[in-house]
Design a protein around this motif. Sequence first.
Motif, PDB file in Angstrom:
ATOM      1  N   ASP A  84       0.829  -1.208   0.000  1.00 40.26           N
ATOM      2  CA  ASP A  84       0.000   0.000   0.000  1.00 40.26           C
ATOM      3  C   ASP A  84       0.865   1.261   0.000  1.00 40.26           C
ATOM      4  O   ASP A  84       0.493   2.267  -0.594  1.00 40.26           O
ATOM      5  N   GLU A  85       2.026   1.208   0.665  1.00 44.34           N
ATOM      6  CA  GLU A  85       2.915   2.363   0.695  1.00 44.34           C
ATOM      7  C   GLU A  85       3.395   2.711  -0.711  1.00 44.34           C
ATOM      8  O   GLU A  85       3.420   3.877  -1.105  1.00 44.34           O
ATOM      9  N   CYS A  86       3.777   1.676  -1.479  1.00 42.69           N
ATOM     10  CA  CYS A  86       4.237   1.911  -2.857  1.00 42.69           C
ATOM     11  C   CYS A  86       3.091   2.445  -3.717  1.00 42.69           C
ATOM     12  O   CYS A  86       3.292   3.320  -4.554  1.00 42.69           O
ATOM     13  N   ARG A  87       1.900   1.913  -3.526  1.00 45.86           N
ATOM     14  CA  ARG A  87       0.747   2.360  -4.304  1.00 45.86           C
ATOM     15  C   ARG A  87       0.458   3.829  -4.034  1.00 45.86           C
ATOM     16  O   ARG A  87       0.288   4.629  -4.966  1.00 45.86           O
ATOM     17  N   ARG A  88       0.425   4.202  -2.757  1.00 42.14           N
ATOM     18  CA  ARG A  88       0.173   5.607  -2.404  1.00 42.14           C
ATOM     19  C   ARG A  88       1.269   6.516  -2.932  1.00 42.14           C
ATOM     20  O   ARG A  88       0.992   7.592  -3.464  1.00 42.14           O
ATOM     21  N   LYS A  89       2.528   6.104  -2.788  1.00 39.80           N
ATOM     22  CA  LYS A  89       3.657   6.911  -3.246  1.00 39.80           C
ATOM     23  C   LYS A  89       3.589   7.119  -4.752  1.00 39.80           C
ATOM     24  O   LYS A  89       3.768   8.230  -5.249  1.00 39.80           O
ATOM     25  N   TRP A  90       3.299   6.052  -5.515  1.00 42.48           N
ATOM     26  CA  TRP A  90       3.262   6.165  -6.968  1.00 42.48           C
ATOM     27  C   TRP A  90       2.130   7.072  -7.428  1.00 42.48           C
ATOM     28  O   TRP A  90       2.311   7.917  -8.298  1.00 42.48           O
ATOM     29  N   TRP A  91       0.942   6.922  -6.850  1.00 43.70           N
ATOM     30  CA  TRP A  91      -0.184   7.765  -7.257  1.00 43.70           C
ATOM     31  C   TRP A  91       0.038   9.220  -6.858  1.00 43.70           C
ATOM     32  O   TRP A  91      -0.416  10.135  -7.543  1.00 43.70           O
ATOM     33  N   LYS A  92       0.750   9.442  -5.747  1.00 47.32           N
ATOM     34  CA  LYS A  92       1.054  10.813  -5.338  1.00 47.32           C
ATOM     35  C   LYS A  92       2.025  11.461  -6.314  1.00 47.32           C
ATOM     36  O   LYS A  92       1.917  12.648  -6.624  1.00 47.32           O
ATOM     37  N   GLU A  93       2.989  10.673  -6.829  1.00 45.42           N
ATOM     38  CA  GLU A  93       3.975  11.199  -7.768  1.00 45.42           C
ATOM     39  C   GLU A  93       3.458  11.270  -9.201  1.00 45.42           C
ATOM     40  O   GLU A  93       4.038  11.963 -10.023  1.00 45.42           O
ATOM     41  N   ASN A  94       2.386  10.550  -9.527  1.00 41.82           N
ATOM     42  CA  ASN A  94       1.872  10.487 -10.898  1.00 41.82           C
ATOM     43  C   ASN A  94       0.384  10.816 -10.975  1.00 41.82           C
ATOM     44  O   ASN A  94      -0.424   9.976 -11.376  1.00 41.82           O
ATOM     45  N   PRO A  95      -0.026  12.033 -10.595  1.00 40.78           N
ATOM     46  CA  PRO A  95      -1.456  12.358 -10.641  1.00 40.78           C
ATOM     47  C   PRO A  95      -2.010  12.433 -12.061  1.00 40.78           C
ATOM     48  O   PRO A  95      -3.209  12.289 -12.268  1.00 40.78           O
ATOM     49  N   GLN A  96      -1.133  12.638 -13.051  1.00 41.50           N
ATOM     50  CA  GLN A  96      -1.588  12.731 -14.437  1.00 41.50           C
ATOM     51  C   GLN A  96      -2.085  11.379 -14.957  1.00 41.50           C
ATOM     52  O   GLN A  96      -2.792  11.334 -15.963  1.00 41.50           O
ATOM     53  N   ALA A  97      -1.761  10.295 -14.287  1.00 43.91           N
ATOM     54  CA  ALA A  97      -2.169   8.969 -14.736  1.00 43.91           C
ATOM     55  C   ALA A  97      -3.618   8.651 -14.355  1.00 43.91           C
ATOM     56  O   ALA A  97      -4.182   7.669 -14.836  1.00 43.91           O
ATOM     57  N   ARG A  98      -4.220   9.473 -13.521  1.00 37.79           N
ATOM     58  CA  ARG A  98      -5.612   9.242 -13.128  1.00 37.79           C
ATOM     59  C   ARG A  98      -6.552   9.551 -14.268  1.00 37.79           C
ATOM     60  O   ARG A  98      -6.403  10.557 -14.954  1.00 37.79           O
ATOM     61  N   ASN A  99      -7.539   8.712 -14.445  1.00 43.88           N
ATOM     62  CA  ASN A  99      -8.568   8.944 -15.459  1.00 43.88           C
ATOM     63  C   ASN A  99      -9.773   9.574 -14.774  1.00 43.88           C
ATOM     64  O   ASN A  99     -10.632   8.874 -14.249  1.00 43.88           O
ATOM     65  N   LYS A 100      -9.814  10.888 -14.769  1.00 44.56           N
ATOM     66  CA  LYS A 100     -10.931  11.569 -14.119  1.00 44.56           C
ATOM     67  C   LYS A 100     -12.058  11.765 -15.118  1.00 44.56           C
ATOM     68  O   LYS A 100     -11.850  12.232 -16.227  1.00 44.56           O
ATOM     69  N   ASN A 101     -13.243  11.445 -14.684  1.00 48.28           N
ATOM     70  CA  ASN A 101     -14.437  11.587 -15.496  1.00 48.28           C
ATOM     71  C   ASN A 101     -14.986  12.999 -15.300  1.00 48.28           C
ATOM     72  O   ASN A 101     -15.216  13.436 -14.175  1.00 48.28           O
ATOM     73  N   GLU A 102     -15.201  13.725 -16.377  1.00 48.72           N
ATOM     74  CA  GLU A 102     -15.665  15.115 -16.284  1.00 48.72           C
ATOM     75  C   GLU A 102     -17.061  15.220 -15.673  1.00 48.72           C
ATOM     76  O   GLU A 102     -17.397  16.233 -15.056  1.00 48.72           O
ATOM     77  N   THR A 103     -17.880  14.191 -15.814  1.00 45.17           N
ATOM     78  CA  THR A 103     -19.230  14.253 -15.244  1.00 45.17           C
ATOM     79  C   THR A 103     -19.209  14.049 -13.731  1.00 45.17           C
ATOM     80  O   THR A 103     -20.221  14.283 -13.076  1.00 45.17           O
ATOM     81  N   ALA A 104     -18.090  13.623 -13.164  1.00 46.21           N
ATOM     82  CA  ALA A 104     -18.002  13.404 -11.722  1.00 46.21           C
ATOM     83  C   ALA A 104     -17.436  14.611 -10.982  1.00 46.21           C
ATOM     84  O   ALA A 104     -17.164  14.537  -9.797  1.00 46.21           O
ATOM     85  N   ILE A 105     -17.237  15.726 -11.674  1.00 43.17           N
ATOM     86  CA  ILE A 105     -16.768  16.956 -11.026  1.00 43.17           C
ATOM     87  C   ILE A 105     -17.987  17.835 -10.761  1.00 43.17           C
ATOM     88  O   ILE A 105     -18.725  18.179 -11.680  1.00 43.17           O
ATOM     89  N   TYR A 106     -18.201  18.163  -9.487  1.00 40.30           N
ATOM     90  CA  TYR A 106     -19.370  18.936  -9.087  1.00 40.30           C
ATOM     91  C   TYR A 106     -18.931  20.308  -8.590  1.00 40.30           C
ATOM     92  O   TYR A 106     -17.944  20.433  -7.878  1.00 40.30           O
ATOM     93  N   HIS A 107     -19.695  21.344  -8.946  1.00 43.62           N
ATOM     94  CA  HIS A 107     -19.381  22.718  -8.571  1.00 43.62           C
ATOM     95  C   HIS A 107     -20.454  23.219  -7.603  1.00 43.62           C
ATOM     96  O   HIS A 107     -21.651  23.098  -7.873  1.00 43.62           O
ATOM     97  N   TYR A 108     -20.011  23.760  -6.487  1.00 42.25           N
ATOM     98  CA  TYR A 108     -20.917  24.234  -5.445  1.00 42.25           C
ATOM     99  C   TYR A 108     -20.461  25.584  -4.908  1.00 42.25           C
ATOM    100  O   TYR A 108     -19.342  26.023  -5.170  1.00 42.25           O
ATOM    101  N   THR A 109     -21.337  26.198  -4.100  1.00 39.11           N
ATOM    102  CA  THR A 109     -21.014  27.398  -3.347  1.00 39.11           C
ATOM    103  C   THR A 109     -21.151  27.057  -1.876  1.00 39.11           C
ATOM    104  O   THR A 109     -22.173  26.524  -1.449  1.00 39.11           O
ATOM    105  N   CYS A 110     -20.129  27.360  -1.099  1.00 37.25           N
ATOM    106  CA  CYS A 110     -20.122  27.054   0.326  1.00 37.25           C
ATOM    107  C   CYS A 110     -21.157  27.931   1.039  1.00 37.25           C
ATOM    108  O   CYS A 110     -21.146  29.150   0.880  1.00 37.25           O
ATOM    109  N   PRO A 111     -22.067  27.351   1.825  1.00 37.09           N
ATOM    110  CA  PRO A 111     -23.072  28.166   2.516  1.00 37.09           C
ATOM    111  C   PRO A 111     -22.479  29.018   3.648  1.00 37.09           C
ATOM    112  O   PRO A 111     -23.087  30.004   4.040  1.00 37.09           O
ATOM    113  N   GLN A 112     -21.298  28.687   4.144  1.00 38.23           N
ATOM    114  CA  GLN A 112     -20.700  29.440   5.237  1.00 38.23           C
ATOM    115  C   GLN A 112     -19.918  30.649   4.729  1.00 38.23           C
ATOM    116  O   GLN A 112     -20.178  31.773   5.118  1.00 38.23           O
ATOM    117  N   CYS A 113     -18.944  30.414   3.851  1.00 40.09           N
ATOM    118  CA  CYS A 113     -18.078  31.517   3.396  1.00 40.09           C
ATOM    119  C   CYS A 113     -18.482  32.021   2.014  1.00 40.09           C
ATOM    120  O   CYS A 113     -17.901  32.993   1.521  1.00 40.09           O
TER     121      CYS A 113
END
Length: 145
Positions: A84-113
């Motif tokens: 798990d240490e190697c997995r975490r280290k590698w993903w921390k060093e290689n964030p560009q390898a993540r396949n982020k889905n654009e439909t899973a990004i949500y935009h909100y306004t914080c009710p406090q600030c």
Amino acid sequence: MTEAEKQLIYDLRLKGVGYKAIAAVLGKSRDSIRGFCRRNGLTGDSSVVALNVKEQINNNLLCTCCGIPVKQKGRGRVRKFCSDECRRKWWKENPQARNKNETAIYHYTCPQCEKEFSTYGNKNRKFCSHDCYIKSRFWSEEDEI
């Protein structure tokens, strides 16, 4: 031999450096370097070694992060990392390898600030930070200084 020396031998060997040159850099004998390389599958012509290691990593026989052999289970997903240490280290060093889905990004306004923020994969989030949640939940207008 220390872990730093072992890692240096591994890195230099993958770059195509020979036993004598590595021994000169570390101040060790050529035979001790060659023995380490034999035990860790880094023997042979230096250009072939780099290709073999890359091929083994692609076939998930070696850890993607540190190059240690990975033990595969009989069932389930193929392992790419030795721990798990190697997995975490590698993903921390290689964030560009993540396949982020654009439909899973949500935009909100914080009710406090009332600051706009976006979150990935959490459509139920309300606050931009834990501090804003605590202020909203436990502080009132009378408590402010």
